[in-house]
Design an enzyme around this catalytic site. Structure first.
Site, PDB file in Angstrom:
ATOM      1  N   GLN A   1      33.535  16.509  27.782  1.00  0.00           N
ATOM      2  CA  GLN A   1      32.638  17.418  27.037  1.00  0.00           C
ATOM      3  C   GLN A   1      31.315  16.716  26.757  1.00  0.00           C
ATOM      4  OE1 GLN A   1      35.137  19.621  23.699  1.00  0.00           O
ATOM      5  NE2 GLN A   1      35.975  17.633  24.148  1.00  0.00           N
TER       6      GLN A   1
ATOM      7  N   ASP B   1      26.347  12.676  27.637  1.00  0.00           N
ATOM      8  CA  ASP B   1      25.608  11.409  27.593  1.00  0.00           C
ATOM      9  C   ASP B   1      25.546  10.656  28.925  1.00  0.00           C
ATOM     10  OD1 ASP B   1      28.205  10.239  27.763  1.00  0.00           O
ATOM     11  OD2 ASP B   1      28.369  10.132  25.588  1.00  0.00           O
TER      12      ASP B   1
ATOM     13  N   HIS C   1      30.257  20.260  29.551  1.00  0.00           N
ATOM     14  CA  HIS C   1      29.114  20.738  28.756  1.00  0.00           C
ATOM     15  C   HIS C   1      27.789  20.231  29.316  1.00  0.00           C
ATOM     16  CE1 HIS C   1      31.791  21.500  24.942  1.00  0.00           C
ATOM     17  NE2 HIS C   1      31.889  22.458  25.840  1.00  0.00           N
TER      18      HIS C   1
ATOM     19  N   CYS D   1      19.093  25.384  36.602  1.00  0.00           N
ATOM     20  CA  CYS D   1      18.521  26.721  36.752  1.00  0.00           C
ATOM     21  C   CYS D   1      19.518  27.740  36.195  1.00  0.00           C
ATOM     22  CB  CYS D   1      18.228  27.009  38.228  1.00  0.00           C
ATOM     23  SG  CYS D   1      17.778  28.749  38.483  1.00  0.00           S
TER      24      CYS D   1
ATOM     25  N   CYS E   1      20.659  30.222  39.382  1.00  0.00           N
ATOM     26  CA  CYS E   1      21.497  29.810  40.522  1.00  0.00           C
ATOM     27  C   CYS E   1      22.325  28.552  40.223  1.00  0.00           C
ATOM     28  CB  CYS E   1      20.637  29.610  41.779  1.00  0.00           C
ATOM     29  SG  CYS E   1      19.537  28.189  41.688  1.00  0.00           S
TER      30      CYS E   1
ATOM     31  N   CYS F   1      12.767  27.181  38.680  1.00  0.00           N
ATOM     32  CA  CYS F   1      13.586  26.595  39.750  1.00  0.00           C
ATOM     33  C   CYS F   1      12.771  26.545  41.053  1.00  0.00           C
ATOM     34  CB  CYS F   1      14.840  27.442  39.945  1.00  0.00           C
ATOM     35  SG  CYS F   1      15.901  26.918  41.294  1.00  0.00           S
TER      36      CYS F   1
ATOM     37  N   SER G   1      38.276  16.326  19.045  1.00  0.00           N
ATOM     38  CA  SER G   1      38.970  17.056  17.982  1.00  0.00           C
ATOM     39  C   SER G   1      39.679  18.279  18.567  1.00  0.00           C
ATOM     40  CB  SER G   1      37.970  17.496  16.907  1.00  0.00           C
ATOM     41  OG  SER G   1      36.962  18.311  17.492  1.00  0.00           O
TER      42      SER G   1
ATOM     43  N   GLU H   1      42.243  10.268  14.875  1.00  0.00           N
ATOM     44  CA  GLU H   1      42.976  11.049  13.875  1.00  0.00           C
ATOM     45  C   GLU H   1      43.748  12.169  14.569  1.00  0.00           C
ATOM     46  OE1 GLU H   1      39.966  12.729  11.312  1.00  0.00           O
ATOM     47  OE2 GLU H   1      38.729  13.305  13.015  1.00  0.00           O
TER      48      GLU H   1
HETATM   49  P1  OAD Z   1      34.282  15.912  17.764  1.00  0.00           P
HETATM   50  O1  OAD Z   1      33.272  15.186  16.964  1.00  0.00           O
HETATM   51  O2  OAD Z   1      34.638  17.285  17.357  1.00  0.00           O
HETATM   52  O3  OAD Z   1      35.634  15.067  17.819  1.00  0.00           O
HETATM   53  C1  OAD Z   1      35.628  13.691  18.079  1.00  0.00           C
HETATM   54  C2  OAD Z   1      37.005  13.139  17.737  1.00  0.00           C
HETATM   55  O4  OAD Z   1      37.041  11.786  18.136  1.00  0.00           O
HETATM   56  C3  OAD Z   1      37.310  13.168  16.237  1.00  0.00           C
HETATM   57  O5  OAD Z   1      38.652  13.611  16.051  1.00  0.00           O
HETATM   58  C4  OAD Z   1      37.152  11.704  15.807  1.00  0.00           C
HETATM   59  O6  OAD Z   1      37.996  11.327  14.762  1.00  0.00           O
HETATM   60  C5  OAD Z   1      37.533  10.976  17.087  1.00  0.00           C
HETATM   61  N1  OAD Z   1      36.931   9.647  17.254  1.00  0.00           N
HETATM   62  C6  OAD Z   1      35.730   9.189  16.866  1.00  0.00           C
HETATM   63  N2  OAD Z   1      35.523   7.940  17.306  1.00  0.00           N
HETATM   64  C7  OAD Z   1      36.637   7.575  17.982  1.00  0.00           C
HETATM   65  C8  OAD Z   1      37.038   6.402  18.682  1.00  0.00           C
HETATM   66  N3  OAD Z   1      36.255   5.335  18.784  1.00  0.00           N
HETATM   67  N4  OAD Z   1      38.254   6.403  19.278  1.00  0.00           N
HETATM   68  C9  OAD Z   1      39.070   7.490  19.193  1.00  0.00           C
HETATM   69  N5  OAD Z   1      38.738   8.621  18.565  1.00  0.00           N
HETATM   70  C10 OAD Z   1      37.538   8.676  17.962  1.00  0.00           C
HETATM   71  O7  OAD Z   1      33.774  15.850  19.295  1.00  0.00           O
HETATM   72  P2  OAD Z   1      34.227  16.783  20.507  1.00  0.00           P
HETATM   73  O8  OAD Z   1      35.652  17.126  20.390  1.00  0.00           O
HETATM   74  O9  OAD Z   1      33.762  16.132  21.729  1.00  0.00           O
HETATM   75  O10 OAD Z   1      29.621  20.936  21.939  1.00  0.00           O
HETATM   76  O11 OAD Z   1      33.346  18.065  20.215  1.00  0.00           O
HETATM   77  C11 OAD Z   1      33.397  19.116  21.121  1.00  0.00           C
HETATM   78  C12 OAD Z   1      32.077  19.807  21.201  1.00  0.00           C
HETATM   79  O12 OAD Z   1      31.607  20.143  19.891  1.00  0.00           O
HETATM   80  C13 OAD Z   1      30.945  18.966  21.759  1.00  0.00           C
HETATM   81  O13 OAD Z   1      30.947  18.895  23.151  1.00  0.00           O
HETATM   82  C14 OAD Z   1      29.738  19.677  21.248  1.00  0.00           C
HETATM   83  C15 OAD Z   1      30.182  19.848  19.817  1.00  0.00           C
HETATM   84  O14 OAD Z   1      29.559  20.813  19.057  1.00  0.00           O
HETATM   85  C16 OAD Z   1      28.434  21.523  22.085  1.00  0.00           C
HETATM   86  O15 OAD Z   1      27.419  21.019  21.647  1.00  0.00           O
HETATM   87  C17 OAD Z   1      28.477  22.813  22.814  1.00  0.00           C
END
Ligand code: OAD
Length: 267
Positions: free
Chosen positions: A110, A113, A128, A136, A139, A163, A205, A233
Protein backbone atom coordinates in the site's frame (compact mmCIF):
# COMPACT_ATOMS: atom_id res chain seq x y z
CA UNK A 1 10.51 -13.10 23.40
CA UNK A 2 10.52 -16.91 23.58
CA UNK A 3 7.03 -16.88 22.08
CA UNK A 4 8.16 -14.52 19.28
CA UNK A 5 11.08 -16.83 18.43
CA UNK A 6 8.73 -19.82 18.25
CA UNK A 7 6.32 -17.94 15.99
CA UNK A 8 9.17 -16.85 13.70
CA UNK A 9 10.24 -20.48 13.45
CA UNK A 10 6.64 -21.49 12.68
CA UNK A 11 6.44 -18.85 9.96
CA UNK A 12 9.78 -20.02 8.52
CA UNK A 13 8.47 -23.59 8.26
CA UNK A 14 5.30 -22.30 6.58
CA UNK A 15 7.44 -20.38 4.06
CA UNK A 16 9.54 -23.43 3.26
CA UNK A 17 6.42 -25.56 2.77
CA UNK A 18 4.59 -22.98 0.66
CA UNK A 19 4.16 -23.39 -3.07
CA UNK A 20 3.39 -19.72 -3.72
CA UNK A 21 4.03 -17.20 -0.95
CA UNK A 22 3.30 -13.49 -1.27
CA UNK A 23 3.67 -10.50 1.06
CA UNK A 24 1.22 -7.67 1.65
CA UNK A 25 2.71 -4.58 3.25
CA UNK A 26 1.64 -1.27 4.73
CA UNK A 27 3.07 1.90 6.22
CA UNK A 28 4.40 0.09 9.31
CA UNK A 29 7.21 -1.48 7.29
CA UNK A 30 8.55 1.98 6.42
CA UNK A 31 8.46 3.61 9.88
CA UNK A 32 11.97 2.30 10.57
CA UNK A 33 13.07 4.27 7.48
CA UNK A 34 11.81 7.47 9.12
CA UNK A 35 8.49 7.66 7.23
CA UNK A 36 5.52 7.91 9.60
CA UNK A 37 2.59 5.51 9.36
CA UNK A 38 -1.02 6.70 9.51
CA UNK A 39 -2.76 5.00 12.43
CA UNK A 40 0.07 3.90 14.75
CA UNK A 41 0.72 5.89 17.97
CA UNK A 42 2.76 8.51 16.03
CA UNK A 43 0.77 8.15 12.80
CA UNK A 44 -0.05 11.18 10.68
CA UNK A 45 -3.81 10.65 11.04
CA UNK A 46 -3.47 9.85 14.76
CA UNK A 47 -1.63 13.11 15.35
CA UNK A 48 -3.67 15.25 12.95
CA UNK A 49 -7.23 13.95 12.31
CA UNK A 50 -7.94 17.13 10.35
CA UNK A 51 -5.27 16.09 7.78
CA UNK A 52 -7.17 12.82 7.28
CA UNK A 53 -10.40 14.73 6.64
CA UNK A 54 -8.56 16.90 4.09
CA UNK A 55 -7.15 13.76 2.45
CA UNK A 56 -10.69 12.42 2.02
CA UNK A 57 -11.68 15.61 0.18
CA UNK A 58 -8.62 15.74 -2.07
CA UNK A 59 -9.77 13.40 -4.85
CA UNK A 60 -13.11 15.17 -5.28
CA UNK A 61 -11.19 18.45 -5.48
CA UNK A 62 -8.91 16.99 -8.16
CA UNK A 63 -11.85 15.73 -10.24
CA UNK A 64 -13.66 19.07 -9.92
CA UNK A 65 -10.64 21.29 -10.53
CA UNK A 66 -7.43 19.54 -11.66
CA UNK A 67 -5.75 22.87 -12.48
CA UNK A 68 -6.42 24.29 -9.00
CA UNK A 69 -5.39 21.00 -7.37
CA UNK A 70 -2.04 21.06 -9.19
CA UNK A 71 -1.45 24.71 -8.38
CA UNK A 72 -2.07 23.99 -4.67
CA UNK A 73 0.58 21.28 -4.78
CA UNK A 74 3.29 23.90 -5.24
CA UNK A 75 2.41 25.42 -1.89
CA UNK A 76 1.55 22.35 0.20
CA UNK A 77 3.90 19.69 1.51
CA UNK A 78 3.52 15.92 1.72
CA UNK A 79 2.10 14.58 5.01
CA UNK A 80 4.77 11.88 4.81
CA UNK A 81 7.71 14.34 4.96
CA UNK A 82 10.98 13.78 3.09
CA UNK A 83 10.20 10.49 1.35
CA UNK A 84 12.64 11.00 -1.54
CA UNK A 85 15.73 10.82 0.69
CA UNK A 86 14.54 7.76 2.68
CA UNK A 87 16.33 4.42 2.35
CA UNK A 88 14.94 0.91 2.66
CA UNK A 89 15.36 -0.68 6.08
CA UNK A 90 16.08 -4.24 7.18
CA UNK A 91 12.41 -5.19 6.71
CA UNK A 92 12.28 -4.18 3.02
CA UNK A 93 15.65 -5.82 2.42
CA UNK A 94 14.50 -9.06 4.06
CA UNK A 95 11.48 -9.28 1.73
CA UNK A 96 13.73 -8.64 -1.28
CA UNK A 97 16.04 -11.41 -0.06
CA UNK A 98 13.15 -13.85 0.39
CA UNK A 99 12.23 -13.17 -3.24
CA UNK A 100 15.81 -13.57 -4.37
CA UNK A 101 16.16 -16.99 -2.71
CA UNK A 102 12.92 -18.09 -4.37
CA UNK A 103 10.63 -18.19 -1.35
CA UNK A 104 8.51 -15.12 -2.07
CA UNK A 105 6.76 -14.58 -5.40
CA UNK A 106 5.41 -11.07 -5.06
CA UNK A 107 5.06 -8.04 -2.78
CA UNK A 108 1.81 -6.07 -2.89
CA UNK A 109 2.31 -2.82 -1.02
CA UNK A 110 0.00 0.00 0.00
CA UNK A 111 3.05 2.21 0.35
CA UNK A 112 3.75 5.00 -2.09
CA UNK A 113 7.36 5.54 -0.97
CA UNK A 114 9.11 3.35 -3.56
CA UNK A 115 11.31 1.69 -0.89
CA UNK A 116 10.55 -1.88 -2.01
CA UNK A 117 11.91 -1.09 -5.46
CA UNK A 118 14.98 0.54 -3.89
CA UNK A 119 15.44 -2.60 -1.76
CA UNK A 120 15.56 -4.72 -4.92
CA UNK A 121 12.12 -6.36 -4.92
CA UNK A 122 11.34 -7.25 -8.53
CA UNK A 123 7.77 -8.53 -8.60
CA UNK A 124 6.14 -5.52 -6.95
CA UNK A 125 2.55 -4.28 -7.10
CA UNK A 126 2.13 -0.75 -5.77
CA UNK A 127 -1.54 -0.91 -4.86
CA UNK A 128 -1.82 2.77 -3.93
CA UNK A 129 0.68 3.93 -6.56
CA UNK A 130 4.02 5.66 -6.11
CA UNK A 131 4.64 9.17 -4.87
CA UNK A 132 7.56 9.60 -7.29
CA UNK A 133 5.44 8.87 -10.37
CA UNK A 134 2.57 10.39 -12.33
CA UNK A 135 -0.39 8.66 -13.98
CA UNK A 136 -2.77 9.53 -16.79
CA UNK A 137 -6.33 9.37 -15.48
CA UNK A 138 -7.64 8.32 -18.90
CA UNK A 139 -5.28 5.55 -20.02
CA UNK A 140 -3.39 4.71 -16.75
CA UNK A 141 0.05 5.25 -18.38
CA UNK A 142 2.59 5.97 -15.67
CA UNK A 143 5.30 8.60 -16.05
CA UNK A 144 8.40 9.54 -14.07
CA UNK A 145 8.08 12.86 -12.23
CA UNK A 146 11.01 14.18 -14.30
CA UNK A 147 9.07 13.60 -17.54
CA UNK A 148 7.22 16.86 -16.83
CA UNK A 149 8.61 20.29 -15.91
CA UNK A 150 5.89 21.26 -13.44
CA UNK A 151 7.39 24.65 -12.57
CA UNK A 152 7.40 25.58 -16.27
CA UNK A 153 3.81 24.36 -16.71
CA UNK A 154 2.77 26.47 -13.70
CA UNK A 155 4.62 29.51 -15.06
CA UNK A 156 3.02 29.10 -18.48
CA UNK A 157 -0.44 28.50 -16.96
CA UNK A 158 -0.51 25.05 -18.59
CA UNK A 159 -1.56 22.95 -15.59
CA UNK A 160 -2.82 20.25 -15.27
CA UNK A 161 -0.18 18.26 -17.15
CA UNK A 162 -1.53 16.25 -20.09
CA UNK A 163 -0.70 12.71 -21.14
CA UNK A 164 1.80 12.63 -24.04
CA UNK A 165 0.01 9.52 -25.35
CA UNK A 166 -3.73 10.25 -25.20
CA UNK A 167 -3.97 13.85 -23.99
CA UNK A 168 -5.77 12.84 -20.77
CA UNK A 169 -5.34 14.72 -17.50
CA UNK A 170 -2.29 13.60 -15.52
CA UNK A 171 -2.29 13.27 -11.75
CA UNK A 172 0.26 12.08 -9.22
CA UNK A 173 0.26 8.27 -9.18
CA UNK A 174 -0.58 7.95 -5.46
CA UNK A 175 -4.16 6.68 -5.11
CA UNK A 176 -6.32 9.02 -3.04
CA UNK A 177 -9.32 8.17 -0.86
CA UNK A 178 -12.32 7.67 -3.12
CA UNK A 179 -10.20 7.10 -6.21
CA UNK A 180 -10.56 3.71 -7.91
CA UNK A 181 -7.54 1.40 -7.81
CA UNK A 182 -6.10 1.31 -11.38
CA UNK A 183 -7.68 -1.68 -13.11
CA UNK A 184 -4.46 -3.53 -13.96
CA UNK A 185 -3.22 -3.22 -10.37
CA UNK A 186 -6.51 -4.49 -8.95
CA UNK A 187 -6.61 -7.43 -11.39
CA UNK A 188 -3.00 -8.45 -10.76
CA UNK A 189 -3.48 -8.24 -7.00
CA UNK A 190 -6.57 -10.46 -7.18
CA UNK A 191 -4.67 -12.92 -9.34
CA UNK A 192 -1.73 -13.09 -6.89
CA UNK A 193 -4.21 -13.55 -4.03
CA UNK A 194 -5.89 -16.43 -5.88
CA UNK A 195 -2.55 -18.12 -6.57
CA UNK A 196 -1.00 -17.86 -3.11
CA UNK A 197 -1.05 -20.47 -0.37
CA UNK A 198 0.86 -18.27 2.11
CA UNK A 199 0.30 -14.60 2.78
CA UNK A 200 2.71 -12.62 4.96
CA UNK A 201 1.01 -9.40 6.02
CA UNK A 202 3.50 -6.86 7.31
CA UNK A 203 3.00 -3.47 8.96
CA UNK A 204 -0.59 -2.69 8.11
CA UNK A 205 -3.62 -1.94 10.27
CA UNK A 206 -5.64 -3.69 7.51
CA UNK A 207 -8.56 -1.32 7.82
CA UNK A 208 -8.41 0.40 4.42
CA UNK A 209 -10.43 -1.17 1.63
CA UNK A 210 -10.27 -2.51 -1.04
CA UNK A 211 -6.72 -3.55 -0.06
CA UNK A 212 -7.99 -5.23 3.12
CA UNK A 213 -10.28 -7.43 1.00
CA UNK A 214 -7.23 -9.32 -0.28
CA UNK A 215 -6.69 -11.39 2.93
CA UNK A 216 -10.46 -11.73 3.35
CA UNK A 217 -10.88 -13.06 -0.18
CA UNK A 218 -7.89 -15.41 0.25
CA UNK A 219 -9.46 -16.79 3.44
CA UNK A 220 -12.96 -17.17 2.01
CA UNK A 221 -11.81 -18.84 -1.22
CA UNK A 222 -12.03 -22.25 0.43
CA UNK A 223 -8.45 -23.20 -0.51
CA UNK A 224 -5.79 -24.16 2.03
CA UNK A 225 -3.92 -21.00 2.94
CA UNK A 226 -1.79 -19.75 5.82
CA UNK A 227 -2.02 -16.07 6.68
CA UNK A 228 0.67 -14.69 8.97
CA UNK A 229 0.72 -11.14 10.30
CA UNK A 230 3.85 -9.29 11.40
CA UNK A 231 2.79 -6.10 13.10
CA UNK A 232 3.49 -3.92 16.12
CA UNK A 233 -0.06 -4.39 17.36
CA UNK A 234 -3.04 -6.70 16.79
CA UNK A 235 -5.36 -5.88 13.86
CA UNK A 236 -8.93 -6.85 12.92
CA UNK A 237 -7.50 -9.68 10.78
CA UNK A 238 -6.76 -11.55 14.01
CA UNK A 239 -10.05 -10.87 15.81
CA UNK A 240 -12.06 -11.67 12.66
CA UNK A 241 -10.33 -15.02 12.24
CA UNK A 242 -8.69 -14.09 8.92
CA UNK A 243 -5.05 -14.51 9.98
CA UNK A 244 -3.71 -17.71 11.51
CA UNK A 245 -1.27 -15.98 13.84
CA UNK A 246 0.42 -12.67 14.59
CA UNK A 247 4.13 -12.19 15.20
CA UNK A 248 3.97 -9.04 17.28
CA UNK A 249 7.05 -6.85 16.82
CA UNK A 250 8.92 -4.59 14.45
CA UNK A 251 9.12 -5.67 10.82
CA UNK A 252 12.75 -4.42 10.71
CA UNK A 253 13.62 -7.02 13.34
CA UNK A 254 11.15 -9.87 12.73
CA UNK A 255 11.63 -10.14 8.95
CA UNK A 256 15.46 -10.43 9.07
CA UNK A 257 15.05 -13.01 11.87
CA UNK A 258 12.64 -14.89 9.60
CA UNK A 259 15.19 -14.91 6.77
CA UNK A 260 17.89 -16.18 9.15
CA UNK A 261 15.59 -18.93 10.42
CA UNK A 262 14.66 -20.03 6.90
CA UNK A 263 18.35 -20.29 6.01
CA UNK A 264 19.08 -22.24 9.20
CA UNK A 265 16.26 -24.72 8.54
CA UNK A 266 17.32 -25.12 4.91
CA UNK A 267 20.84 -26.26 5.78
P1 OAD B 1 -1.55 2.28 9.13
O1 OAD B 1 -0.86 3.46 9.70
O2 OAD B 1 -3.02 2.26 9.14
O3 OAD B 1 -1.05 0.95 9.87
C1 OAD B 1 0.31 0.72 10.12
C2 OAD B 1 0.41 -0.43 11.11
O4 OAD B 1 1.78 -0.76 11.25
C3 OAD B 1 -0.10 -0.07 12.51
O5 OAD B 1 -0.87 -1.16 13.01
C4 OAD B 1 1.18 0.11 13.33
O6 OAD B 1 1.05 -0.24 14.67
C5 OAD B 1 2.13 -0.84 12.62
N1 OAD B 1 3.56 -0.49 12.71
C6 OAD B 1 4.15 0.71 12.77
N2 OAD B 1 5.48 0.60 12.74
C7 OAD B 1 5.76 -0.72 12.70
C8 OAD B 1 6.96 -1.49 12.64
N3 OAD B 1 8.16 -0.93 12.64
N4 OAD B 1 6.85 -2.84 12.58
C9 OAD B 1 5.62 -3.44 12.57
N5 OAD B 1 4.47 -2.77 12.60
C10 OAD B 1 4.52 -1.43 12.66
O7 OAD B 1 -0.95 2.08 7.65
P2 OAD B 1 -1.58 1.25 6.44
O8 OAD B 1 -2.26 0.05 6.95
O9 OAD B 1 -0.53 1.10 5.44
O10 OAD B 1 -4.02 5.20 2.08
O11 OAD B 1 -2.66 2.29 5.93
C11 OAD B 1 -3.40 1.96 4.80
C12 OAD B 1 -3.73 3.19 4.01
O12 OAD B 1 -4.30 4.19 4.85
C13 OAD B 1 -2.53 3.89 3.40
O13 OAD B 1 -2.08 3.30 2.22
C14 OAD B 1 -3.06 5.27 3.15
C15 OAD B 1 -3.72 5.48 4.49
O14 OAD B 1 -4.69 6.46 4.59
C16 OAD B 1 -4.25 6.26 1.31
O15 OAD B 1 -3.67 7.32 1.49
C17 OAD B 1 -5.27 6.04 0.25
Amino acid sequence: MQEQRELISRAARCLLAARYAIALTGAGISTESGIPDFRGPSGVWTKDPEAERRAYASYDRFVADPKGWWEDRFFGKSVLGEVASASPNAGHLALAELEQIGLLKCVITQNVDGLDEKAGTRRLIEYHGNIHKLRCMACDTRFAMEDYDMAKLLEEDMLPPKCTGCGGVVKTDGVMFGEPIPQKVALESDEETRKCDLMLICGTSAVVYPFAYLPHSARSSGKAITIVEINAEPTPLGSEGISDFLIQGKTGEVLPALVAEVKRLRK
